[in-house]
Structures are given as C-alpha cells and as structure tokens.
Design a protein around this motif. Structure first.
Motif, short mmCIF file in Angstrom:
data_model
loop_
_atom_site.label_atom_id
_atom_site.label_comp_id
_atom_site.label_asym_id
_atom_site.label_seq_id
_atom_site.Cartn_x
_atom_site.Cartn_y
_atom_site.Cartn_z
N GLY A 149 1.35 10.16 0.06
CA GLY A 149 0.95 7.60 0.35
C GLY A 149 0.65 7.92 1.57
O GLY A 149 -0.61 7.63 1.64
N VAL A 162 -4.68 5.56 -8.63
CA VAL A 162 -3.59 6.65 -8.49
C VAL A 162 -2.72 6.88 -9.33
O VAL A 162 -2.14 5.75 -9.59
CB VAL A 162 -3.06 6.67 -7.15
CG1 VAL A 162 -1.72 7.53 -6.94
CG2 VAL A 162 -3.31 6.70 -5.72
N ALA A 173 5.95 6.67 -7.70
CA ALA A 173 4.90 5.62 -7.43
C ALA A 173 4.81 4.91 -7.04
O ALA A 173 4.00 4.25 -6.19
CB ALA A 173 4.37 5.07 -9.25
N CYS A 176 4.96 6.03 -3.23
CA CYS A 176 3.41 6.28 -3.44
C CYS A 176 2.07 5.42 -2.70
O CYS A 176 2.15 5.55 -1.44
CB CYS A 176 3.14 7.41 -3.93
SG CYS A 176 1.78 8.30 -3.91
N ALA A 177 2.93 3.97 -3.01
CA ALA A 177 2.35 3.02 -2.51
C ALA A 177 2.68 2.54 -1.49
O ALA A 177 2.05 1.76 -0.72
CB ALA A 177 2.05 2.03 -3.84
N PHE A 188 -2.14 1.77 -7.90
CA PHE A 188 -0.75 2.70 -8.48
C PHE A 188 -0.49 2.51 -9.65
O PHE A 188 -0.51 1.30 -10.14
CB PHE A 188 0.02 2.67 -7.70
CG PHE A 188 -0.37 3.18 -6.61
CD1 PHE A 188 -0.36 4.75 -5.12
CD2 PHE A 188 -0.88 2.35 -5.00
CE1 PHE A 188 -0.54 5.04 -4.32
CE2 PHE A 188 -1.30 2.31 -3.60
CZ PHE A 188 -1.12 3.79 -3.19
#
Ligand code: NAD
Ligand code: LMR
Length: 204
Positions: A149, A162, A173, A176-177, A188
């Motif tokens: 990320g 993504v 997810a 990562c965001a 995402f």
C-alpha cells in the motif's frame, strides 16, 4: 507478406490502401493497427512466481483481461529468493511471442513493480496450509499489504485500479487502501467471487 510486414512495422499508419483489400493483409493489418494505435498499459502482478500468477500472467499478456487491442507492459513482482524462478517465467512469456506483450520486468522491489502502474493485481501472499484457516494468514500477510500500500501510494498512478487476491483478500484490500491514502478507496477491490460461488452452491 514479408514486405508489408516490414512496412507496417516501420510505418504505424499501416500498409497502402490497395493492400487492405488483400484478405490476409487485412487480417494482419487489423492486428497490427489495433496494436500500434493504443498506448500500452502498465500492469503489475505480485506473487508472479507463484501458482495463481502462472495462469494469470498468460491471460493478461495475451489480451483476455484488457482486450485484444490493448498492449500491456507487464511488471512482475515477487520476493528476492524467487527471482530465479521469475526469470524463468519471463523467458516463457517471451517464448510465447505474444503480440500484445511489450515490456516485461521481473523485480523484488515494490517501488519498481508499481511504478506508474495502471492496474495492480495483488496475488503475492502466503497461502493456507493444511489445517489452517484464512485468519491464520493475517500475521504474515498484513505486513505485505502494508508495504505494498505504501509503495502504491508513492509510485503508482493515482488512477490505479488495485485488485486483491491474496487471502484474506477483503482484510488485505482494506489494509492496502489504508496505507495508500492518496489513491481513492473505490479503486481497491477484493476478489471474493470464489466465496460467493461457494455460498451459492451450498444454499442451492
Ligand atoms: N481470492 C481468491 O479467490 C483466491 C483464490 C485462491 C487463492 N488465493 C490466495 O492467493 C494467494 C496466492 O496463492 P498461490 O496459490 O499463488 O500461492 P503461491 O505460494 O504459489 O504463490 C505466492 C507467491 O507470492 C510470493 N510472495 C510472498 N510474499 C510476497 C511479497 N511480499 N511480495 C511479492 N510476492 C510475494 C511468493 O514468493 C510466491 O511466489 C494466497 O494468499 C491464496 O490464499 C485467493
Ligand atoms: O483460502 C485459500 O486457501 C485459497 C482459496 O481462497 C480457497 O478458499 O480455496
């Protein structure tokens, strides 16, 4: 054919009009002109030396994912110990001589892999072993998605899309965001269709 082949590659505007009437040239022209008319997109696949990526990379590179007229620069990211394997994957892709496939990069550096990328497919993560549940993967995989990320935030296009495959995909997810605050959250996605299909199969 050889002559037109050379001309087309030298001159992206394609062969002369009369040549377009020749069926085999028209097919070739269709292919080449479609390819030369679009800029390649940059697609990063992580876990590129792994099982899932081995199928995925070929589909991306041959136009199944982004279209038969969309050239692709493929950025393959994995960890340092897998670089030997990844070089093998790169050679196999080159052996396929896929007309849509342009640059192929193999790297263990997320800032190289995500540089200016349009699409990031985050497959690289530890998979479950026998007796494990997905939540058992959190300790190992959360760290990966934090680092990735941050790297996406730093070097990817702000329009990057993504998609997270590595499990637990929804949590990864989200992480990562969180670490890529300059990229819109709606860019995402977690690929959870597998779970949906399983749930449907169980209730049907
Ligand atoms: N979302 C889904 O529908 C779905 C379906 C199947 C599997 N999965 C998940 O996908 C993931 C990958 O599965 P697989 O079978 O390809 O596993 P695999 O072990 O064959 O491949 C994983 C690859 O990721 C690499 N990797 C590990 N850490 C990395 C990092 N920090 N950066 C880049 N690469 C890294 C490994 O070196 C390996 O090459 C697993 O988490 C698995 O649970 C998701
Ligand atoms: O969870 C995994 O181990 C991989 C995959 O998502 C599955 O459920 O089979």
């Amino acid at each position: 054919m050889g002559q037109y082949t050379k001309d087309i590659y030298r001159d992206p505007s394609g062969p002369p009009a009369e040549a377009r009437e020749t069926p085999y040239i028209r097919n070739f022209e269709d292919t080449v002109n479609l390819i030369v008319s679009k800029e390649p997109i940059r697609v990063c696949v992580t876990g590129a030396a792994g099982q899932i990526a081995y199928s995925l990379l070929y589909s991306v590179a041959k136009g199944d994912v982004f279209g038969k007229d969309q050239p692709v620069n493929l950025l393959m990211l994995d960890i340092a110990p897998m670089m030997g394997v990844l070089e093998g994957v790169k050679m196999e892709l080159q052996d396929c001589a896929l007309s849509l496939l342009r640059e192929v990069v193999a790297t263990d550096d997320p800032e190289v892999g995500f540089k200016d990328c349009d699409v990031a497919m985050l497959v690289g993560a530890m998979p479950r072993r026998e007796g494990m549940e997905r939540k058992d993967l959190l300790a190992a995989n959360v760290k990966i998605f934090k680092v990735q990320g941050q790297a996406l935030d730093k070097v990817a296009k702000k329009t990057v899309k993504v998609v997270v495959v590595g499990n637990p995909a929804n949590t990864n997810a989200c992480i990562c965001a969180k670490y890529a605050p300059s990229i819109p959250r709606e860019n995402f996605s977690a690929l959870t269709r597998l779970d949906q299909n399983r749930a449907q199969a169980m209730v049907s």
